[in-house]
Design a protein around this motif. Structure first.
Motif, mmCIF file in Angstrom:
data_model
loop_
_atom_site.group_PDB
_atom_site.id
_atom_site.type_symbol
_atom_site.label_atom_id
_atom_site.label_comp_id
_atom_site.label_asym_id
_atom_site.label_seq_id
_atom_site.Cartn_x
_atom_site.Cartn_y
_atom_site.Cartn_z
ATOM 1 N N ALA A 18 0.836 -1.205 0.000
ATOM 2 C CA ALA A 18 0.000 0.000 0.000
ATOM 3 C C ALA A 18 0.869 1.252 0.000
ATOM 4 N N THR A 19 1.938 1.231 0.753
ATOM 5 C CA THR A 19 2.861 2.363 0.789
ATOM 6 C C THR A 19 3.471 2.598 -0.593
ATOM 7 N N THR A 20 3.863 1.523 -1.257
ATOM 8 C CA THR A 20 4.437 1.628 -2.601
ATOM 9 C C THR A 20 3.428 2.221 -3.584
ATOM 10 N N ILE A 21 2.174 1.819 -3.467
ATOM 11 C CA ILE A 21 1.118 2.360 -4.337
ATOM 12 C C ILE A 21 0.990 3.861 -4.130
ATOM 13 N N LEU A 22 0.949 4.287 -2.877
ATOM 14 C CA LEU A 22 0.819 5.721 -2.592
ATOM 15 C C LEU A 22 2.040 6.499 -3.075
ATOM 16 N N MET A 23 3.221 5.924 -2.915
ATOM 17 C CA MET A 23 4.439 6.587 -3.383
ATOM 18 C C MET A 23 4.375 6.814 -4.895
ATOM 19 N N ARG A 25 1.544 6.875 -6.795
ATOM 20 C CA ARG A 25 0.420 7.753 -7.164
ATOM 21 C C ARG A 25 0.695 9.213 -6.860
ATOM 22 N N TYR A 26 1.342 9.473 -5.732
ATOM 23 C CA TYR A 26 1.506 10.857 -5.277
ATOM 24 C C TYR A 26 2.946 11.348 -5.309
ATOM 25 N N ASP A 27 3.854 10.533 -5.868
ATOM 26 C CA ASP A 27 5.258 10.913 -5.970
ATOM 27 C C ASP A 27 5.774 11.439 -4.630
ATOM 28 N N CYS A 28 5.628 10.605 -3.613
ATOM 29 C CA CYS A 28 6.043 11.012 -2.275
ATOM 30 C C CYS A 28 7.013 9.983 -1.703
ATOM 31 N N SER A 29 7.591 10.324 -0.579
ATOM 32 C CA SER A 29 8.545 9.423 0.069
ATOM 33 C C SER A 29 7.815 8.292 0.792
ATOM 34 N N GLU A 30 8.569 7.284 1.186
ATOM 35 C CA GLU A 30 7.998 6.170 1.937
ATOM 36 C C GLU A 30 7.425 6.658 3.271
ATOM 37 N N ASP A 31 8.130 7.556 3.934
ATOM 38 C CA ASP A 31 7.643 8.096 5.205
ATOM 39 C C ASP A 31 6.332 8.850 5.023
ATOM 40 N N ALA A 32 6.249 9.666 3.969
ATOM 41 C CA ALA A 32 5.030 10.429 3.717
ATOM 42 C C ALA A 32 3.860 9.502 3.414
ATOM 43 N N PHE A 36 0.488 9.063 5.555
ATOM 44 C CA PHE A 36 -0.813 9.218 4.911
ATOM 45 C C PHE A 36 -1.743 8.080 5.319
ATOM 46 N N LEU A 37 -1.249 6.839 5.274
ATOM 47 C CA LEU A 37 -2.073 5.685 5.668
ATOM 48 C C LEU A 37 -2.542 5.801 7.112
ATOM 49 N N ILE A 38 -1.623 6.146 7.998
ATOM 50 C CA ILE A 38 -1.958 6.256 9.416
ATOM 51 C C ILE A 38 -2.948 7.393 9.641
ATOM 52 N N ASP A 39 -2.693 8.540 9.012
ATOM 53 C CA ASP A 39 -3.591 9.691 9.157
ATOM 54 C C ASP A 39 -4.984 9.372 8.626
ATOM 55 N N THR A 49 -5.699 -1.826 8.848
ATOM 56 C CA THR A 49 -5.761 -2.978 7.940
ATOM 57 C C THR A 49 -6.893 -2.835 6.934
ATOM 58 N N ASP A 50 -7.998 -2.202 7.337
ATOM 59 C CA ASP A 50 -9.106 -1.985 6.403
ATOM 60 C C ASP A 50 -8.759 -0.921 5.372
ATOM 61 N N VAL A 51 -8.040 0.122 5.793
ATOM 62 C CA VAL A 51 -7.590 1.149 4.850
ATOM 63 C C VAL A 51 -6.655 0.513 3.828
ATOM 64 N N VAL A 52 -5.729 -0.303 4.298
ATOM 65 C CA VAL A 52 -4.785 -0.981 3.406
ATOM 66 C C VAL A 52 -5.534 -1.905 2.452
ATOM 67 N N ALA A 53 -6.481 -2.680 2.966
ATOM 68 C CA ALA A 53 -7.253 -3.603 2.121
ATOM 69 C C ALA A 53 -8.008 -2.833 1.038
ATOM 70 N N TRP A 54 -8.607 -1.709 1.407
ATOM 71 C CA TRP A 54 -9.342 -0.904 0.427
ATOM 72 C C TRP A 54 -8.391 -0.383 -0.654
#
Length: 66
Positions: A18-23, A25-32, A36-39, A49-54
């Motif tokens: 999920a982190t890789t997907i966001l990186m 899509r949004y051209d951001c760092s792994e930390d960002a 984002f997932l946690i926020d 886990t539900d956010v990640v699954a979605w």
């Protein structure tokens, strides 16, 4: 494996995926992307886990960009 609220098991590397997907899509760092997932989870009250699954389902259902 982590379980979603619906009882589905996620693979051990689901958060990394999920982190890789966001990186990508949004051209951001792994930390960002991780923040984002946690926020997203905290602001919506949906478990991480539900956010990640979605997000993984959404990525699988989205056709690749041409």
């Amino acid at each position: 494996m982590s379980d979603t609220a619906e009882g589905r098991a996620l693979p051990p590397d689901a958060i990394a995926s999920a982190t890789t997907i966001l990186m990508a899509r949004y051209d951001c760092s792994e930390d960002a992307a991780t923040e984002f997932l946690i926020d997203w989870s905290l602001r919506t009250g949906v478990g991480l886990t539900d956010v990640v699954a979605w997000l993984l389902k959404d990525a699988a259902d989205t056709p690749p960009a041409v």
